[in-house]
Every structure is written in C-alpha cells, then in structure tokens.
Write a protein that holds these residues in place. Structure first.
Motif, PDB file in Angstrom:
ATOM      1  N   UNK A  99       6.296  11.880  -3.861  1.00 31.31           N
ATOM      2  CA  UNK A  99       6.322  10.120  -3.639  1.00 31.31           C
ATOM      3  C   UNK A  99       5.741   9.202  -3.233  1.00 31.31           C
ATOM      4  N   UNK A 100       5.128   8.736  -5.051  1.00 30.35           N
ATOM      5  CA  UNK A 100       4.123   8.185  -4.859  1.00 30.35           C
ATOM      6  C   UNK A 100       4.552   6.583  -5.403  1.00 30.35           C
ATOM      7  N   UNK A 101       6.752   6.680  -6.048  1.00 28.86           N
ATOM      8  CA  UNK A 101       6.985   5.456  -6.402  1.00 28.86           C
ATOM      9  C   UNK A 101       7.820   4.858  -5.042  1.00 28.86           C
ATOM     10  N   UNK A 102       7.068   5.971  -3.508  1.00 29.12           N
ATOM     11  CA  UNK A 102       8.229   4.951  -2.669  1.00 29.12           C
ATOM     12  C   UNK A 102       8.110   4.388  -1.814  1.00 29.12           C
ATOM     13  N   UNK A 103       8.911   3.291  -1.977  1.00 22.62           N
ATOM     14  CA  UNK A 103       8.447   1.440  -2.030  1.00 22.62           C
ATOM     15  C   UNK A 103       9.061   1.202   0.006  1.00 22.62           C
ATOM     16  N   UNK A 104       8.081   1.678   0.160  1.00 19.82           N
ATOM     17  CA  UNK A 104       8.260   1.594   1.911  1.00 19.82           C
ATOM     18  C   UNK A 104       6.880   1.520   2.938  1.00 19.82           C
ATOM     19  N   UNK A 105       7.313   1.145   3.902  1.00 23.49           N
ATOM     20  CA  UNK A 105       6.680   0.374   4.980  1.00 23.49           C
ATOM     21  C   UNK A 105       6.887  -0.865   5.559  1.00 23.49           C
ATOM     22  N   UNK A 106       5.207  -1.126   5.833  1.00 18.93           N
ATOM     23  CA  UNK A 106       5.490  -2.562   6.183  1.00 18.93           C
ATOM     24  C   UNK A 106       4.428  -3.005   4.813  1.00 18.93           C
ATOM     25  N   UNK A 107       5.100  -5.005   4.596  1.00 16.38           N
ATOM     26  CA  UNK A 107       4.344  -5.750   4.115  1.00 16.38           C
ATOM     27  C   UNK A 107       3.790  -7.048   4.251  1.00 16.38           C
ATOM     28  N   UNK A 108       2.466  -7.515   3.648  1.00 12.07           N
ATOM     29  CA  UNK A 108       2.599  -9.375   4.736  1.00 12.07           C
ATOM     30  C   UNK A 108       2.874 -10.277   3.138  1.00 12.07           C
ATOM     31  N   UNK A 109       3.807 -10.702   2.895  1.00 14.06           N
ATOM     32  CA  UNK A 109       3.768 -11.608   1.961  1.00 14.06           C
ATOM     33  C   UNK A 109       3.398 -13.336   2.313  1.00 14.06           C
ATOM     34  N   UNK A 150      -6.180 -11.734   6.760  1.00 11.25           N
ATOM     35  CA  UNK A 150      -5.539 -12.129   6.767  1.00 11.25           C
ATOM     36  C   UNK A 150      -4.215 -11.035   6.590  1.00 11.25           C
ATOM     37  N   UNK A 151      -4.740 -10.044   6.491  1.00 13.21           N
ATOM     38  CA  UNK A 151      -4.078  -8.833   6.339  1.00 13.21           C
ATOM     39  C   UNK A 151      -2.514  -9.518   4.641  1.00 13.21           C
ATOM     40  N   UNK A 152      -2.972  -9.589   4.142  1.00 12.67           N
ATOM     41  CA  UNK A 152      -1.882 -10.519   3.152  1.00 12.67           C
ATOM     42  C   UNK A 152      -1.630  -9.089   2.378  1.00 12.67           C
ATOM     43  N   UNK A 153      -0.345  -8.494   1.725  1.00 11.60           N
ATOM     44  CA  UNK A 153      -0.602  -7.537   0.494  1.00 11.60           C
ATOM     45  C   UNK A 153      -0.630  -8.730  -0.003  1.00 11.60           C
ATOM     46  N   UNK A 154      -0.003  -9.267  -0.673  1.00  9.45           N
ATOM     47  CA  UNK A 154       0.578 -10.353  -1.779  1.00  9.45           C
ATOM     48  C   UNK A 154       0.876 -11.281  -1.692  1.00  9.45           C
ATOM     49  N   UNK A 155       0.231 -12.484  -2.114  1.00  7.13           N
ATOM     50  CA  UNK A 155       0.628 -13.828  -2.415  1.00  7.13           C
ATOM     51  C   UNK A 155       1.811 -14.468  -3.639  1.00  7.13           C
ATOM     52  N   UNK A 156       2.361 -15.353  -3.822  1.00  6.72           N
ATOM     53  CA  UNK A 156       2.640 -15.413  -5.125  1.00  6.72           C
ATOM     54  C   UNK A 156       2.484 -17.198  -4.481  1.00  6.72           C
ATOM     55  N   UNK A 157       1.665 -18.345  -6.062  1.00  7.33           N
ATOM     56  CA  UNK A 157       1.799 -19.452  -6.092  1.00  7.33           C
ATOM     57  C   UNK A 157       1.689 -19.811  -7.446  1.00  7.33           C
TER      58      UNK A 157
END
Length: 310
Positions: A99-109, A150-157
């Motif tokens: 299940x390596x490609x599963x897009x799931x869970x909680x994400x903070x952006x 801050x527990x950010x998984x990914x930022x877009x700037x």
C-alpha cells in the motif's frame, strides 16, 4: 566486544519508538488533545508517553502551557532527526503491505494566501474526492515559518528560497503583471507607460523578509526599469491586495497564475503588457527526508497541475 572509548548506546525497543511517535504526533497536531485523538489514546496517556521519553533521554523536550506546547531546543533537534526516520518506517511498512502509494491520513499544508484562495480552493473538493482517505488542514500566510516545529507537511510559496535544511522543489515560473480594475481606470485614467504611475495610487506590498515595500520593476527585452511608486495602502498579504485591487482601490503588481480568471472575465485589466517579462518562481517545501510521503507528492502534483492550467 565494545570499545571502551565508544559512547554507550541506548537500546532501541518498541516503547521507545512508540514514545517518539507520540512526540512527533504532538508536534504535528499542536497539542496533547489532538495528538491523543489521532493516536487513539487519552490525553493523559500522551502526557505519560512524553514524560517517559523525557525521563529516558534525561532532557525536557516540550514546554507546556495551558493552551499550547512548544519544542525546546533539544526537542527541535530530536524531532528534526527522528521525524524523517519514523516517516521512512511508515513508508516501509506501507510498502511491505502493498500500500505504498496510498494517499491517506492527515496532512497540514501552508500556502500563500492568494494562491490558496484563487487557485487551490476552487479545485480542492475535487482533489479530496479523488483521495477520500485524506484530511487536509490549510494554513495561509506569506511567511514560510518553521515547518518542523509547526507540524507542516508541505508548504507552497512564491519566491526564491533562502538556504535551509528544507527540501525545495521548483514547480514553475509565473509572470509579474501590473493590473487595475476597470472602475479605477474609469475614475483615474489608464497610465500609458510605467513612468505614468507617479500620479496613481499604487497598492504597496510589504516584503515579509526585508519588512519594506517591494520595489516596482518592469522588465522589457532584458532591460529592468525600477519605478518609485506611492499609495495610501500598504498590505502584508497578497489576498488582501488582490481584493483591494478588484474593488478599485488602486494599481497593483500581482502574479499571473493567481489572476488569470480575473483578467479573462474583466474584473482586472493588465497594464503595460510590453513590460511584463519578469518571472517569479513557485516552490514547494517539505522537511528533509529520503522520500516524500504519497500524500505530499499527490498534493504537490495537484498544485503544479492547477498552476499550469490557471
């Protein structure tokens, strides 16, 4: 045989890994209650796990207040080191289960305000429909901040990244445009060249790094012209600047990727198209790790697709 000059190694067991996971969850969620909910534990159980970890390591990892928790310097160093390792363990486990490609869970952006409002928000429901096991928390601000604490998984700037330990992936380049609303142009006339801006209300945007208003540059055939502009309004976030410009408050310099719809439907008019060769990059940032989790990769690809279509 152990070398007498080597430092003693701390034995690794399931409880240590479990307590480290609890610490990372507290950092990602922001407090004990949300971490407890995410882990299926009680808040007191989370507190005991952190206490056991601090006792075992002999250092305080978190500063606790009634409203929030913050990492100590020792805690920041620990999370920076173990966070990617725990993520790698999770990815390995998912891979082993097929299940390596599963897009799931909680994400903070963390997103640029105008990019979030005008580009991401209109299409986010479709992205979540394609990934029903994913939950997203969006933080909007111009500053990048500290993704780890801050527990950010990914930022877009937008903008060229400063040197840091973060992974920076360039997504695309977009033009810098000078625009105004039809109502503003009807009331004040349309400037014909950048030099004509001296007599217009130009909405100023404060650089979050230098804390000074951005200079207005105009790029044409490899030549850069800087124009001194003034105006009664200074803003610190791009979404507010956009709203003011559409409302007819003045002229603004904006990024093309965020205003294409407004230009197409006539809410904004581009000024000086012959002086719009300046390019501004869009980057994705995430904490250093060997492989970004599938949810992060999926969201970054989603942002790239949106920006190219915008």
């Amino acid at each position: 045989m152990t070398n007498d000059h080597e430092s003693p190694r701390m034995p690794t067991d399931g409880r240590l890994l479990g307590n480290l996971s609890v610490l990372v969850s507290v950092v990602e969620t922001g407090n004990f209650a949300r971490a407890a909910d995410a882990l299926g534990l009680s808040p007191s159980g989370v507190s005991r796990a952190i206490g056991r970890l601090e006792t075992r390591l002999g250092v305080r990892l978190l500063q606790r207040t009634t409203r929030s928790v913050h990492l100590t310097d020792e805690g920041e160093r620990l999370v920076a080191q173990v966070g990617p390792l725990l993520s790698g363990i999770e990815d390995a486990a998912l891979s082993a289960s097929g299940d390596a490609q599963a897009v799931r869970g909680r994400m903070r952006v963390s997103l640029d305000p105008m990019f979030s409002r005008l580009v991401v928000a209109p299409k986010l429901a479709g992205f979540l429909a394609a990934h029903p096991q994913l939950e997203i928390e969006i933080v909007t601000r111009d500053e990048l901040g500290d993704l780890i604490t801050e527990g950010i998984d990914v930022a877009v700037r937008f903008g060229v990244p400063e040197s840091s330990s973060l992974v920076a992936r360039k997504l695309l380049d977009t033009r810098v445009l000078t625009v105004a609303a039809p109502s503003y142009l009807a009331a004040h006339g349309a400037p014909r060249t950048p030099k004509d801006l001296a007599g217009h209300a130009c909405i100023q945007f404060r650089d979050p790094v230098t804390r000074r208003p951005f200079e207005w540059e105009f790029h044409r055939r490899g030549k850069i012209t800087t124009i001194d502009t003034t105006g009664p309004i200074l803003v610190t976030d791009s979404a507010t600047m956009y709203g003011l410009c559409v409302a007819g408050a003045g002229v603004a310099q904006v990024l093309e990727v965020s205003v294409r719809d407004a230009l197409e439907d006539g809410r904004l008019v581009e000024l000086f198209p012959d002086y719009a060769e300046e390019m501004f990059p869009l980057y994705a940032f995430y904490p250093t790790r060997r492989h970004a989790p599938p949810k992060v990769r999926a969201f970054v690809d989603f942002c790239v697709a949106l920006a190219r279509k915008a």
